[in-house]
Design a protein around this motif. Sequence first.
Motif, PDB file in Angstrom:
ATOM      1  N   ALA A   1     -88.267  76.353 -24.251  1.00 40.98           N
ATOM      2  CA  ALA A   1     -89.509  76.672 -23.550  1.00 40.98           C
ATOM      3  C   ALA A   1     -89.830  78.169 -23.652  1.00 40.98           C
ATOM      4  N   MET A   2     -88.820  79.031 -23.493  1.00 48.87           N
ATOM      5  CA  MET A   2     -89.090  80.466 -23.555  1.00 48.87           C
ATOM      6  C   MET A   2     -89.523  80.897 -24.954  1.00 48.87           C
ATOM      7  N   TYR A   3     -88.929  80.315 -25.990  1.00 51.53           N
ATOM      8  CA  TYR A   3     -89.308  80.704 -27.346  1.00 51.53           C
ATOM      9  C   TYR A   3     -90.687  80.173 -27.700  1.00 51.53           C
ATOM     10  N   LEU A   4     -91.066  79.012 -27.152  1.00 53.14           N
ATOM     11  CA  LEU A   4     -92.439  78.538 -27.317  1.00 53.14           C
ATOM     12  C   LEU A   4     -93.417  79.485 -26.630  1.00 53.14           C
ATOM     13  N   ALA A   5     -92.987  80.045 -25.487  1.00 50.83           N
ATOM     14  CA  ALA A   5     -93.818  81.047 -24.800  1.00 50.83           C
ATOM     15  C   ALA A   5     -93.932  82.313 -25.634  1.00 50.83           C
ATOM     16  N   PHE A   6     -92.822  82.746 -26.239  1.00 47.38           N
ATOM     17  CA  PHE A   6     -92.859  83.923 -27.104  1.00 47.38           C
ATOM     18  C   PHE A   6     -93.810  83.698 -28.277  1.00 47.38           C
ATOM     19  N   GLU A   7     -93.780  82.494 -28.855  1.00 48.39           N
ATOM     20  CA  GLU A   7     -94.665  82.208 -29.984  1.00 48.39           C
ATOM     21  C   GLU A   7     -96.130  82.317 -29.567  1.00 48.39           C
ATOM     22  N   ARG A   8     -96.424  81.947 -28.329  1.00 45.71           N
ATOM     23  CA  ARG A   8     -97.798  82.013 -27.822  1.00 45.71           C
ATOM     24  C   ARG A   8     -98.226  83.436 -27.471  1.00 45.71           C
ATOM     25  N   GLY A   9     -97.276  84.378 -27.425  1.00 42.08           N
ATOM     26  CA  GLY A   9     -97.633  85.759 -27.154  1.00 42.08           C
ATOM     27  C   GLY A   9     -97.058  86.342 -25.884  1.00 42.08           C
TER      28      GLY A   9
END
Length: 304
Positions: A93-101
């Motif tokens: 979840a955190m890396y998906l958040a990082f991908e979103r910016g």
Amino acid sequence: MTSRTTAPTPNQGRLPFVPAAAFVVIWSSGYIVGPFGVEAMDPLMLVAFRFLLAAGLAWALARALRGPLEVPRGDLLRMAATGLVLNGVQFAAMYLAFERGLGATLGALLHSLSPVLTAVLAAALLHERLRPVQVLGFVVGVGGVLLVLGPDLDQAGGPVAVAWAVLSVLGLSLGTLGQRWIGHAPDPLWSAAVQFGVCGPPLLVLALATEGTDVVRDPVDAAVAVLLLAVVNSIVGLGLLGLLVRARGAGAAASVFFVMPPVTAVMAWVVLGETLGVRELVGLVVTIAAVAAATRGPRAVPAP
């Protein structure tokens, strides 16, 4: 050789400075490598490779240093389920958040709320006693995070990025509670091998289903990110955490969680070029102070 261990009585003094400082730096560096890694590789595949490699390293170390794994089947299943939430949900979840910016500092700030959120969830789900300072610390800490977010969520990657990050914090807190669900205290190396290993295959399948096979944009940077996350953050960080736990007990990590956001902020400024305005700095300070106050243990009552 059995994998169950009897933890020594922790020292009630200060944390040993060098291991604690190293743990803070290594843990904080994960918030830098994460955004760096998702620039080079899709996030779910990055997390899958991280845990597959970390699981292999942890298994090799555990087999060499501890012998075969011997835990009851029920405990093994609980270890696996806890690992899926604690590692799989949290990092995916955190890396998906990082991908979103989502920024590295904001990610660290949200995770710093985890010890307080864990106490709140333990009170709600397990009926544990919740001190008023913990409730106040959680409320003020959330207020500080909202201050950092500001009125424009797009600066933090948008609502979807924030939602992924909140899910990550929830996974970290629920996974922490799940560690208490495991019946016996397993050997840390074997526990890591199981909890890393159970995350890799489902994340790999999920990554292939949602991201496909063309996931690497920069092979060198992707390889560096996977190695740093698997070896430094997962294995070396685990060893340092073990030192802190032996020194101060299972709450050792929580006692330094509030240090992570400012250390991450400095790293993000140096490495990623992230900067904070006055509003963000005030929110950062408010959240750190709230978490520090809420995670400070109650004063010990002298024995008669």
